[in-house]
Design an enzyme around this catalytic site. Structure first.
Site, PDB file in Angstrom:
ATOM      1  N   GLN A 236       0.728  -1.294   0.023  1.00  0.00           N
ATOM      2  CA  GLN A 236       0.180   0.145  -0.071  1.00  0.00           C
ATOM      3  C   GLN A 236       0.847   1.308   0.083  1.00  0.00           C
ATOM      4  O   GLN A 236       0.287   2.489  -0.087  1.00  0.00           O
ATOM      5  CB  GLN A 236      -0.719  -0.137   1.140  1.00  0.00           C
ATOM      6  CG  GLN A 236      -1.959  -1.233   1.313  1.00  0.00           C
ATOM      7  CD  GLN A 236      -2.778  -1.137   2.605  1.00  0.00           C
ATOM      8  OE1 GLN A 236      -2.760  -2.157   3.243  1.00  0.00           O
ATOM      9  NE2 GLN A 236      -3.340  -0.084   2.720  1.00  0.00           N
ATOM     10  N   ARG A 383      -8.526  -0.740   8.541  1.00  0.00           N
ATOM     11  CA  ARG A 383      -9.429   0.271   8.118  1.00  0.00           C
ATOM     12  C   ARG A 383      -9.560   1.143   9.535  1.00  0.00           C
ATOM     13  O   ARG A 383     -10.451   1.365   9.822  1.00  0.00           O
ATOM     14  CB  ARG A 383     -10.754  -0.188   7.719  1.00  0.00           C
ATOM     15  CG  ARG A 383     -11.172  -0.026   6.455  1.00  0.00           C
ATOM     16  CD  ARG A 383     -12.362  -0.884   6.125  1.00  0.00           C
ATOM     17  NE  ARG A 383     -13.024  -0.042   5.021  1.00  0.00           N
ATOM     18  CZ  ARG A 383     -13.571  -0.574   3.972  1.00  0.00           C
ATOM     19  NH1 ARG A 383     -13.574  -1.877   3.782  1.00  0.00           N
ATOM     20  NH2 ARG A 383     -14.117   0.088   3.000  1.00  0.00           N
ATOM     21  N   GLU A 753     -12.891   4.469   5.432  1.00  0.00           N
ATOM     22  CA  GLU A 753     -12.717   3.862   6.881  1.00  0.00           C
ATOM     23  C   GLU A 753     -13.851   4.310   7.822  1.00  0.00           C
ATOM     24  O   GLU A 753     -13.815   3.579   8.843  1.00  0.00           O
ATOM     25  CB  GLU A 753     -11.354   4.114   7.542  1.00  0.00           C
ATOM     26  CG  GLU A 753     -10.125   3.762   6.660  1.00  0.00           C
ATOM     27  CD  GLU A 753      -8.940   3.789   7.142  1.00  0.00           C
ATOM     28  OE1 GLU A 753      -8.102   2.843   7.082  1.00  0.00           O
ATOM     29  OE2 GLU A 753      -8.599   4.965   7.607  1.00  0.00           O
TER      30      GLU A 753
END
Lengths: 801, 287, 158
Positions: A236, A383, A753
């Site tokens: 990521q 998240r 999120e």
């Protein structure tokens, strides 16, 4: 044609911000032509597999590679001893600690990597790992973080003995990692001493795991001739990986290419650098061929970045009207055996100090102590927005406890404490400046939509019949878009992000960003931003991310930062292009720049209809007819250092009914209102909300990672680890308000999120609310049928009439 | 993820399968493979030889033989669900199959595999007990029949003799006045039962002339709760009796404590599943 | 271990492979036959990312040996579209935003394809039950349900 209708038609044609356009990435995914790490094949590629420790805490007495090396097709077996000469047997973590790449003389958690086997294919590698003989001497295991700092506790990190200056604070015990505080201790304590009403609630946010459908993996390929390293991996944050790999290996960044291809879900599981990546790189350098490592599901759940594991105590001081006077939060953080928490470097507890929530809290204090245990490393993932899941949980739970103590309705107590719309931008007592919000309006919208009063009435009636119906409420403020480089950095690199946009002569566009999508739809949403800024259809805008050779430097995608930071960079870069385009247009139209106004997709001469140039016409001219002294071309780069975080918020309400006989909770209704400021693609936002709510449901209602006394992790397969199917997953109702961020170029905040952050306390609130009339103020997660039934049984509610 | 090496052969007939079992030490039959292969992928089981019986036609098919339903051991869960014969004459089996695993697994998992595999979580053994089924077994010494009652002896332990294969299951056609219930509590779709209970009840007017109450996954193997059955047999079953029966169910349980629950929870859930199944069976029997 | 020859029809074309008995069908499809659309998400036969259509039935290819596919008709996600374009389920997933990261998607599509042949006019409850062998972490399933409903309508009108 009427000008408004014409404008609308042109607006629709560009499919820009606000359009629920279909996604551009879907074509390859629905035809099975996505390119994920395990799809990659290179000539001569070998396969790596890990030998892992069965014990949570043990000394390694010996490792015998003979039998493994003798198996045909095995090329190498590496241990810490093989990595020592390269100084790669340990590596730095993102949290200022170090982590073993391969266990160095001892193992610290079950399934820790002890050796890696490199073989012709994954079948031979799987056989070979069974042939590596490791002799262990078991040591006392520490699994309870409450015992970590006791006298006589087993010492886990022998490598840190004597080093009492930790990365973030002094360490007061060998198993202590850091102490971190925010707010004002004395002032807060004083308020508590004098308060009319105080409440205190212990609560545990269990260790859980993001479990994306695709596990972690990489293909490392070192070109000996050109001394160039290419690594395709599930990351990521590819640029951060490149910088770290360069620092670890000594290979200059200019000779390292990191590629994040299609990623099958990140959720914070794919931020850190795992031993599997490092040993694959080493193996490739040593053997001169590509080396692939892809982990199994059990390896993923057992060893990669877990989330949460916060033992919290929330306290509120209030008056008899329920107005909060002070907040006090204490946390014992279980970080596992190495602090590999993926936080901005100055925040070992992430953004936990957002824990004043959506409320006007005059004074507060937060204290966090991190400790080592014999478990896998991690903490920030899934998240969570850097511990915002934990922060929102503690405040939302504690305000409910306060409401129950005072007999005040749970919605009403929030109304009384919300930051008011006229108070924005609002500086919290912990130092955050909430950019914008209108909590009251959003709350009323939800309560009206669900007919809250009717629900409470129904609940009263059901309680009279002995039934358990719960109404849960969570009114949260998120903090996303890390972040201003003055206080946000990853290993010293400021948390800006970037966009590079180039308009081609015939009017289509190529753009690259420093973020990386893992399902959030960046190929579509970034194109929509550029479309609105440049008046070119998003159909003609190609977005690329993830290849460090071509994408400008960015800090990646996690913590919902792409829209706040990457989206801002994109808008600003696009505006630089439009500014240049305006000059070109003025030149073409032979007017001054100030005579022009921008409308959807073209520059128009003010007051002179018909005198206009579209962006496409300008694009062509940029390559052959620019004004004197201007360089040709039409492109721009922006590195955006955000002035602040953005603060999306939400109001979530859950109605559930509990089956007293089994403990099963049936979620009858879940209403989620989110405010993320300007909405780029409502369809994509809704999809993100559905996904986040479902992951929240999984966490609240069933996920757990139980360890026994020996540190054995139980339930690390999908048999036990609760990933709900179509059947269990509730139906989600979504709604929204729009309160733009005043400091963001588009007024947009992040969103993906929020549903996770906000739904988990909401489910807990609902389950507890089902028992609230029986003086239950809190129940720890997960609210599996088994655990809920234990509450039912304890209260004697399952006795037949 | 990767199974260890093994030899593989296909069996062309029942006789051939028996012969191959005899000729290859420690060989295992490969039926649906959805219990065996996952164990081999985790290397919990490492049979040196797999004998694939998926091609044996004689093991397939469901037919009606007078008052008896004959089900080939290699009938898949989905074939059970889709069977007109079962829908009409033994809907309990259809209901139970619907709650096994998930759609894909049900295309491969077989009733025979589920009956003989031996995991206490397998669903069909308790259903066979409630239906008073007969197992048709074939081995080197020929064919024999055995009642399901007494076949299941413990975890991975049943009365299958050496080199014997389960060939067919025989179930009496459900007559009027007979009702069934099936209740299975699970954490999620695809999971084994926290507790499951199939019940078959036969009414003669208002009186229960016969009842069979079986339990899944609350003992080392599937069991019948004979103590509860005796309480109800010959009586008009009312709520009070059902409660007494439930108490017997709790006593009869001997579940393993695991992530699905402790002994207290599982026993109580077994009782609740039995309660629900008894009620459903009574309602159905009354018509 | 000596390899065996296995042959079957893959997306309408005859293919051959040399496999060991223990080779899992999903690996043969992905590695030997180079169709990487079918994915691996677990090793306990739960996630369904490896779902393929084998002789007209949805099966988890991670729990089938390659040798067991001998002589079969096998369809993977790569075989859904034809000369006329995308299959109705593929169109519907795009239309209804039934995918995000795309990893579970091939398994979902191949299962939906077969499910709608088994049940051409399903209720929402039937869709959820019929697709319960496929896990997703991104979408929360709701838009996938819509996609299957949309595909059902399209196929019925055809």
């Amino acid at each position: 044609m009427d000008n408004t209708a014409d404008m609308q038609e042109r607006e629709d044609a560009i499919k820009g911000i606000g359009c629920s356009r279909k996604r551009k990435e879907d074509a390859r995914f629905v035809q099975g032509t996505g390119r994920y790490v395990d799809d990659l094949k290179f000539p001569g590629m070998l396969f790596a597999d890990m030998v892992r420790s069965p014990y949570a805490h043990a000394r390694i007495k010996s490792i015998n590679k003979e039998k493994a090396l003798a198996l045909p097709g095995v090329h190498a077996v590496l241990t810490a001893d093989d990595l020592k000469p390269l100084n790669l047997h340990w590596m730095p973590t993102l949290a200022g600690d170090v982590q073993a790449v391969l266990a160095d003389e001892k193992v610290h958690f079950q399934y820790q990597e002890v050796a890696v086997v490199i073989a012709d294919d994954r079948y031979i590698a799987a056989d070979a790992i069974e042939l590596v003989e490791v002799e262990y001497e078991e040591l006392d295991v520490l699994v309870d973080p409450h015992k970590a700092m006791a006298d006589g506790a087993p010492v886990l990190r022998e490598d840190l003995v004597g080093k009492m200056d930790g990365a973030h604070s002094k360490r007061v015990h060998d198993n202590h990692i850091f102490n971190w505080q925010a707010g004002e201790k004395e002032a807060t304590d004083r308020v508590f001493e004098q308060a009319e009403i105080t409440v205190k609630q212990d609560m545990y946010y269990p260790r859980v795991h993001p479990c994306p459908m695709e596990t972690c993996g990489c293909v490392a390929s070192f070109d000996k001739i050109n001394e160039h390293l290419t690594v395709h991996l599930t990351s990521q944050a590819p640029h951060v990986v490149r910088t770290v790999v360069s620092m670890l290996s000594g290979i200059p960044e200019s000779k390292i290419r990191i590629v994040s291809p299609d990623i099958g879900g990140g959720f914070g599981n794919k931020v850190g650098i795992y031993p599997g990546y490092v040993v694959s790189i080493v193996a490739s350098i040593v053997l001169g061929v590509p080396v692939k490592w892809v982990e199994d599901r059990m390896e993923n759940i057992s060893t990669t970045a877990f989330a949460r594991d916060y033992h919290m105590t929330g306290e509120l001081a209030a008056d008899s009207e329920g107005r909060i006077k002070a907040l006090r939060v204490n946390v014992l953080a279980d970080h596992g055996a190495f602090d590999a928490c993926a936080d901005p470097s100055k925040f070992p507890a992430g953004l936990m100090h957002i824990c004043t929530g959506s409320y006007d809290v005059p004074v507060a204090h937060l204290n966090v102590d991190g400790v080592y245990t014999n478990k896998a490393p991690g903490g920030v993932a899934y998240r969570c927005s850097f511990r915002v899941t934990e922060a929102v949980y503690v405040i939302e739970r504690t305000i409910d406890v306060l409401a129950q103590k005072l007999g005040i309705d749970k919605a009403e107590i929030r109304r009384r404490n919300f930051v008011k719309v006229e108070q924005f931008p609002y500086k919290t007592c912990m130092g955050w400046e909430l950019d914008s919000g209108d909590y009251h309006t959003a709350l009323e919208k939800v309560l009206t939509a669900v007919d809250y009063d009717a629900l409470r009435k129904e609940q009263e009636e059901k309680r009279a019949q002995g039934e358990l119906m719960g109404i849960g409420l969570c009114t949260f403020t998120e903090i996303v878009g890390a972040g201003p480089s003055r206080n946000c950095d990853i290993l010293g690199v400021g948390m800006f992000d970037s966009a590079e946009i180039r308009v081609h002569p015939t009017g289509s566009v190529m753009a690259r960003m420093g973020t990386i999508t893992q399902g959030q739809g960046h190929q579509t949403t970034y194109a929509q931003i550029i479309a609105s800024e440049l008046g070119i259809s998003s159909d003609e805008i190609s977005i690329e991310e993830g290849d460090t050779d071509t994408a400008p430097y960015g800090l990646g995608t996690y913590g919902s930062r792409s829209t706040p930071v990457g989206g801002a960079a994109t808008a600003v870069a696009a505006r630089k292009i439009r500014a240049k385009a305006q000059k070109i247009a003025a030149h073409l139209l032979e007017v001054s720049e100030n005579d022009l106004e921008w409308e959807v997709d073209r520059f128009k001469v003010k007051g002179v209809p018909g005198q206009e140039k579209t962006m496409k016409e300008v694009a062509w001219a940029a390559y052959n007819n620019v004004p004197e002294g201007m360089e040709p071309g039409l492109e721009a780069v922006d590195y955006y250092d955000p002035p602040n975080f953005t603060y999306p918020f939400g109001i979530y309400l859950c109605v559930l009914d509990i089956d007293k006989a089994t403990g099963e909770a049936d979620v009858r209704r879940f209403y989620a209102l989110d405010d993320c400021g300007t909405r780029i693609n409502p369809m994509i936002i809704e999809g993100q909300i559905h996904g986040g709510l479902t992951e929240g449901y999984a966490v609240a209602m069933g996920q757990e990672m139980p360890f026994d006394e020996q540190g054995n992790l139980m339930g690390n397969t999908l048999m036990d680890y609760f990933v709900p199917t179509f059947v269990e997953t509730p139906h989600w109702e979504t709604d929204y308000t729009v309160t733009p961020s005043p400091h963001h170029p588009l007024g947009a905040k992040g969103v993906a999120e929020s549903p996770h952050v906000g739904s988990i306390p909401c489910f807990t609130s609902a389950v507890v609310d089902a028992f609230a009339h029986l003086d239950v103020t809190h129940m720890d997660m997960p609210h599996s049928a088994y655990r809920v039934w234990q509450q039912v049984h304890e209260l004697g509610l399952d006795k037949s009439a | 993820m990767i199974p260890p090496e093994f030899e593989y052969s296909k069996a062309t007939s029942i006789q051939d399968a028996i012969a191959q079992l005899g000729a290859n030490e420690d060989a295992k039959l490969l039926a649906g493979g959805h219990s065996l292969l996952p164990m081999m992928k985790l290397r919990f089981a490492e049979p040196p030889h797999l004998i694939d019986i998926n091609g044996i036609e004689e093991l397939k098919g469901i037919r009606l033989d007078g008052d008896t339903i004959c089900i080939g051991a290699m009938t898949t869960e989905n074939e059970l669900i889709e069977s007109q014969i079962l829908q009409q004459h033994c809907p309990l089996l259809v209901e139970a199959a619907r709650l096994v695993a998930d759609p894909q697994v049900r295309n491969r998992g077989t009733i025979g595999g589920d009956v003989v595999h031996g995991d206490p979580g397998n669903d069909h053994p308790a259903v066979m007990l409630a239906l008073d089924a007969t197992l048709v077994l074939q081995g080197p010494d020929g064919e024999r029949q055995q009642s399901a009652n007494g076949f299941f002896l413990g975890t991975y332990w049943n009365d299958l003799q050496e080199h014997e294969i389960l060939v067919e299951l025989r179930i009496p056609v459900i007559k009027p006045g007979v009702g069934h219930g099936y209740s299975k509590l699970k954490r999620k779709t695809g999971d084994y039962a926290v507790a499951g209970s199939p019940v078959v009840v036969e009414l003669d007017g208002d009186v229960c002339s016969d009842i069979r109450i079986a339990l899944t996954n609350v003992a080392p193997m599937a069991i019948r709760v004979e103590a509860a059955e005796s309480l109800l047999r010959g009586k008009v079953i009312d709520d009070a009796l059902i409660e007494q029966a439930a108490a017997e169910v709790i006593k009869a349980c001997d579940p393993a404590e695991d992530l699905r629950g402790d002994v207290l929870y599982k026993s109580h859930m077994a009782a609740e599943m039995a309660r629900r199944s008894i009620r459903a069976a009574l309602q159905q029997a009354r018509g | 271990m000596a390899k065996q020859h296995v042959s079957f029809n893959l997306n309408g074309k005859k293919v051959d492979a040399l496999v060991e008995p223990r080779d899992l069908l999903v690996h043969t499809i992905r590695e030997t036959l180079n169709l990487t659309g079918t994915h691996i998400g677990c090793e306990s036969s739960h996630c369904g990312a490896c779902t393929v259509d084998l002789d007209g039935k949805s099966v988890k290819s991670c729990t089938v040996l390659a040798v067991q596919a001998e002589g079969s008709e096998l369809k993977t996600v790569e075989g859904l579209a034809d000369a006329d374009g995308l299959h109705a389920v593929q169109q519907a997933f795009i239309q209804e935003h039934g995918l995000q990261c795309g990893f579970c998607t091939p398994g979902m599509l191949i299962r939906a394809y077969r499910f709608l042949q088994e049940n051409p006019n399903p209720t929402e409850e039937e869709i959820r039950w019929g697709m319960s062998g496929n896990l997703c972490r991104c979408t929360g399933y709701q838009n996938i349900v819509k996609a299957v409903q949309t595909a059902a309508q399209t196929l019925q009108q055809a």
